[in-house]
Every structure is written in C-alpha cells, then in structure tokens.
Design a protein around this motif. Structure first.
Motif, PDB file in Angstrom:
ATOM      1  N   VAL A  57     -23.951 -26.955  30.540  1.00  0.00           N
ATOM      2  CA  VAL A  57     -24.297 -28.347  30.828  1.00  0.00           C
ATOM      3  C   VAL A  57     -23.042 -29.149  31.143  1.00  0.00           C
ATOM      4  N   ASN A  58     -21.987 -28.941  30.354  1.00  0.00           N
ATOM      5  CA  ASN A  58     -20.731 -29.670  30.585  1.00  0.00           C
ATOM      6  C   ASN A  58     -20.197 -29.435  31.993  1.00  0.00           C
ATOM      7  N   PHE A  59     -20.008 -28.164  32.327  1.00  0.00           N
ATOM      8  CA  PHE A  59     -19.406 -27.824  33.615  1.00  0.00           C
ATOM      9  C   PHE A  59     -20.368 -28.075  34.767  1.00  0.00           C
ATOM     10  N   GLY A  60     -21.648 -27.778  34.539  1.00  0.00           N
ATOM     11  CA  GLY A  60     -22.626 -27.983  35.603  1.00  0.00           C
ATOM     12  C   GLY A  60     -22.761 -29.446  35.980  1.00  0.00           C
ATOM     13  N   CYS A  61     -22.851 -30.318  34.985  1.00  0.00           N
ATOM     14  CA  CYS A  61     -22.981 -31.752  35.272  1.00  0.00           C
ATOM     15  C   CYS A  61     -21.729 -32.292  35.949  1.00  0.00           C
ATOM     16  N   GLY A  62     -20.571 -31.727  35.621  1.00  0.00           N
ATOM     17  CA  GLY A  62     -19.332 -32.172  36.241  1.00  0.00           C
ATOM     18  C   GLY A  62     -19.295 -31.948  37.739  1.00  0.00           C
ATOM     19  N   LEU A  63     -20.095 -31.023  38.226  1.00  0.00           N
ATOM     20  CA  LEU A  63     -20.139 -30.725  39.657  1.00  0.00           C
ATOM     21  C   LEU A  63     -21.122 -31.604  40.413  1.00  0.00           C
TER      22      LEU A  63
END
Length: 226
Positions: free
Chosen positions: A151-157
C-alpha cells in the motif's frame, strides 16, 4: 518512442538502497534468527536502556523499516511486548505512520513521474479515483489489512495527495495497530487483566474489518458509476 531517463541522484540512491537490502538479507541469513524470534530479541535488547531511549530506538527502527522491507506486524507486536499495551500503542502510532509516509515518499520520488508519463486508460481512470476519494480508499485498504508496504509503495506511484494518504493511513491503521499491540502486550511483564487485553485485541481486529465492510458498501456504488 519515449525514452526512460533516470536522474543520477535517483540512480545512486537506488543503488545504495538495493545494496542495503542485499546486505540486510545476507546478515539475516547468516544470523540464523527466525522472524518470529524478532519481538523477543528486541525486548531483550531494549529492556535495559531506559524507557525514553528504548522508545526512540524503536520508533527509529520502525520508521526506516521500509528500506529493508522488514514485516511491520512483527514490530507492532514487539511494541506491546516491550512497552506494554498502552505505551506500546502510543509509540507504534508514531513509528508506523512515519514508516508509511517514508515508504510513500520514496515511491513517489522514484516512480511517480514514470508512471504518470507512461500510464494510459485503466491506470489513468484509477489515478483519478484515488485523487478524488483518496482518504476513504486508503482507509479501506488499511482496515482490511492489505500488505503494509504494498500500500505504501503502490499509493506513492499514484496521483493521490500525500495529505489524503497520510490521513487515510492514520485513521485506517488504528484498529489493527491497537489489536496487534494488545496481542503482544498480553505477554508483557506486569500486565494485569490479560483476558481483558485479549478481548480488546479481538474487538479492535473485528472493528477494523466491520468498518472496512461499511466503507466498501458505501463507496462501491460510486466507484462503479464513475
């Protein structure tokens, strides 16, 4: 055809990050320590350094944890074991939110422009939805306990506003965070009313899924229509 270019700073930082991850994996493999032993190991290491120093070390470890993708749940359980259920909850709220926002910021810095440049169709559609419904969407993902770093990395994109992501994360992680800290707190020395602590742990876990179900039903129709 568009060419993918990477700035020297990102290339250097990415190389250092990958190197750190490989080194951490190597030392963990050499140590023969299993992941389930980590909470007890942290308790042993932090018990004798004093509360404020132990809390600072714990929060720092939690905050930088995304750099080596160490499982967040183990650190959450460890806080209850080390600090007890109540202080453990407080310190984990600080550490877990710092961790989530660091992961988001790193991903956004590294990959958002690339995704924005090359995404079309379906990805653009979801980008718009996340920008319009960011807080609720992130809250729902947190409440149903999707993999924390994904969720952290995915939302950052995505195009989600960092403010919306931070608010959705802060609210959405609370039920599971409290539940897991209380679960670890059952084994902490000096804790009384262990059955009550266990009951509260289960209550907060169930509360998270119940809220997620309510949000999904409330927002599902809007997502399908737009």
């Amino acid at each position: 055809m568009m060419r993918l270019t990477v700035s020297p700073i990102k290339l250097i930082f990415g190389t250092l990050w990958l190197s750190l991850f490989i080194v951490a994996l190597f030392f963990w493999w050499r140590s023969t320590i299993t992941l389930v032993e980590v909470p007890l190991l942290l308790q042993h290491l932090l018990n004798d350094v004093g509360l404020y120093k132990a809390a600072s070390i714990y929060i720092l470890i939690y905050a930088v944890r995304p750099l080596i993708l160490f499982p967040a749940t183990l650190l959450t359980v460890a806080s209850g074991l080390i600090f007890g259920p109540w202080l453990g909850t407080l310190f984990t709220i600080v550490g877990e939110n710092a961790s989530a926002n660091l992961g988001f910021s790193l991903s956004h810095w590294f990959g958002r422009k690339t995704v924005e440049t090359y995404s079309t169709g379906w990805l653009n559609h979801w980008d718009t939805k996340l920008r319009q419904n960011g807080i609720v969407t992130v809250m729902t993902m947190r409440l149903i306990m999707l993999p924390f770093d994904a969720v952290n990395f995915g939302c950052g994109l995505t195009a989600i506003r960092h403010r919306d992501y931070a608010i959705g994360t802060f609210i959405g992680i609370l039920p599971s965070l409290v539940g897991f800290v209380l679960l670890g707190g059952i084994a902490a020395s000096g804790v009384q009313h262990r059955f009550l602590v266990l009951t509260l742990s289960i209550f907060f876990m169930v509360l998270g899924f119940t809220l997620a179900h309510h949000l999904k039903r409330r927002e599902g129709a809007n997502f399908q229509q737009n």
